[in-house]
Design a protein around this motif. Structure first.
Motif, PDB file in Angstrom:
ATOM      1  N   LYS A  33       0.827  -1.208   0.000  1.00 14.90           N
ATOM      2  CA  LYS A  33       0.000   0.000   0.000  1.00 14.90           C
ATOM      3  C   LYS A  33       0.860   1.256   0.000  1.00 14.90           C
ATOM      4  N   ASN A  71       2.036   3.007  -3.392  1.00 17.51           N
ATOM      5  CA  ASN A  71       1.137   3.666  -4.342  1.00 17.51           C
ATOM      6  C   ASN A  71       1.359   5.171  -4.425  1.00 17.51           C
ATOM      7  N   THR A  88      -5.004  -1.777 -10.938  1.00 17.04           N
ATOM      8  CA  THR A  88      -5.635  -1.467  -9.653  1.00 17.04           C
ATOM      9  C   THR A  88      -6.289  -0.089  -9.632  1.00 17.04           C
ATOM     10  N   ASN A  89      -6.225   0.650 -10.734  1.00 21.55           N
ATOM     11  CA  ASN A  89      -6.910   1.935 -10.806  1.00 21.55           C
ATOM     12  C   ASN A  89      -8.419   1.696 -10.668  1.00 21.55           C
ATOM     13  N   PRO A  90      -9.098   2.412  -9.760  1.00 27.71           N
ATOM     14  CA  PRO A  90     -10.538   2.191  -9.566  1.00 27.71           C
ATOM     15  C   PRO A  90     -11.344   2.250 -10.854  1.00 27.71           C
ATOM     16  N   GLU A  91     -10.921   3.093 -11.802  1.00 25.65           N
ATOM     17  CA  GLU A  91     -11.644   3.190 -13.073  1.00 25.65           C
ATOM     18  C   GLU A  91     -11.535   1.909 -13.900  1.00 25.65           C
ATOM     19  N   ASN A  92     -10.491   1.141 -13.635  1.00 33.44           N
ATOM     20  CA  ASN A  92     -10.274  -0.092 -14.386  1.00 33.44           C
ATOM     21  C   ASN A  92     -10.809  -1.328 -13.677  1.00 33.44           C
ATOM     22  N   MET A  93     -11.307  -1.150 -12.467  1.00 31.64           N
ATOM     23  CA  MET A  93     -11.715  -2.295 -11.646  1.00 31.64           C
ATOM     24  C   MET A  93     -13.222  -2.309 -11.395  1.00 31.64           C
ATOM     25  N   LYS A  94     -13.989  -1.985 -12.404  1.00 28.49           N
ATOM     26  CA  LYS A  94     -15.440  -1.937 -12.228  1.00 28.49           C
ATOM     27  C   LYS A  94     -16.102  -3.308 -12.368  1.00 28.49           C
TER      28      LYS A  94
END
Length: 357
Positions: free
Chosen positions: A302, A305, A324-330
């Motif tokens: 962690k 990052n 691990t980008n939130p936009e890529n982990m939908k």
């Protein structure tokens, strides 16, 4: 920084600077190994004088297992997938790793709290979080680019050859998600005969258009050579081709298959203590952040990052390319290593029978 200096001092105090020792480290080759050489190997050698022989393998778990079972081990450290780490540990083929050897985060947070969940195993320690994704040639679909895993299987709307990994693992899960199974239900479905049949039925729909790949460097090359218009592959390899080489590739993050890669030491490694010191060094906060300068894989700590910045070109922000980008982990599929440790042989047999049918 103070913690890193303490680690450095401790390493040098062991007499590394005067050592002519070598380490044989096996990894996956290509841009991934380059990132490890730049972020881990070179600084470790500079600090300690220990030469590192970097060896490529299509799957490092394979030669590791073979060497230990033959009682002739030359590998000191190998980069392997999570399910292999668990299975090989259970089989007694790996050295146990004491988490106490891992340095804390710069703020003093213990390593056991700083690594992401599941990254520290009994016999292995993760360095990256990575994704198997779909990449496509943008020039083939002007104004109508694919965006979902289902699009990968739609050869009517998106005609052309498809590249797929020639194994049951990842291929079958992605087929089920493309067929409408929710990612968090994939292993429940795949654990049944009906679920296995459903995955093969989905794969049947594109079987005549599949070009199979087995090594990580192949998918970007297949795409660049025009042998396929879409292919599954490792997100970091596609990043290296798109950003590093300027290839006209796009990425489909929908249904990305998330997994860890971990350092493991084979039982009977010739330079055990040296291997442990390298493992600890290469999984500290700074080293894991440094690797992200060279390839788009997420650090397993962690605290790393916040240190991720630009690509080695000095202008490309790495965050948008991280799995691990939130936009890529939908809609990600998180690997279930226990499932694969239990079912790998069985599903591999069924997959090979399907291939031959």
């Amino acid at each position: 920084m103070k913690k890193l200096l303490i680690l450095t001092t401790a390493l040098v105090a062991t007499g590394y600077a005067a050592s002519a020792q070598e380490l044989n480290i096996v990894s996956w080759g290509g841009s991934y190994t380059v990132s490890q050489v730049e972020a881990y190997h070179k600084p470790f050698t500079e600090m300690t004088g220990v030469k590192i022989n970097s060896i490529d393998a299509d799957n490092p778990a394979t030669p590791l297992k073979a060497q230990v079972e033959a009682g002739n081990v030359s590998i000191d450290l190998a980069d392997i997938e999570l399910s292999d780490a668990i299975r090989l540990c259970d089989e007694g083929l790996l050295e146990p790793i004491d988490p106490a050897i891992l340095p804390p985060a710069p703020d003093g947070t213990p390593a056991t709290e700083d690594f992401v969940p599941g990254a520290i195993q009994d016999c292995a320690v993760a360095n990256i979080v990575w994704g198997t994704v779909v990449a496509y040639d943008k020039t083939k679909f002007p104004g109508n680019e694919p965006s979902t895993l289902a699009d990968f299987f739609d050869t009517t709307k998106y005609p052309g050859k498809r590249g797929l990994l020639k194994t049951a693992k990842r291929t079958m899960e992605m087929a089920l998600v493309a067929d409408g199974v929710a990612p968090d239900q994939v292993y429940e479905v795949l654990g049944t005969d009906e679920g296995v049949a459903r995955a093969f039925k989905k794969l049947d729909s594109i079987k005549k258009d599949i070009v199979w790949w087995e090594a990580g460097a192949q998918p970007p090359q297949l795409l660049a050579d025009g042998e396929v218009v879409m292919t599954t592959g490792y997100n970091g390899r596609f990043f290296a081709a798109e950003v590093g080489e300027g290839k006209p590739f796009g990425t489909i993050w929908d249904g990305e298959y998330m997994d860890y890669d971990l350092w493991a030491i084979p039982k009977g490694a010739p330079h055990l203590e040296d291997a442990k010191k390298f493992l600890a060094f290469s999984t500290d906060t700074q080293r894991l952040a440094d690797q992200a300068k060279y390839i788009a894989y997420g650090p397993a700590r962690k605290s790393s990052n916040a240190l991720i910045g630009l690509y080695k070109d000095g202008k490309t922000e790495m965050a948008p390319y991280m799995p691990t980008n939130p936009e890529n982990m939908k809609n990600p599929i998180w690997t279930d290593p226990t499932f694969w440790a239990d079912h790998d042989a069985e599903l591999a047999e069924k997959f090979n029978a399907w291939l031959a049918s």
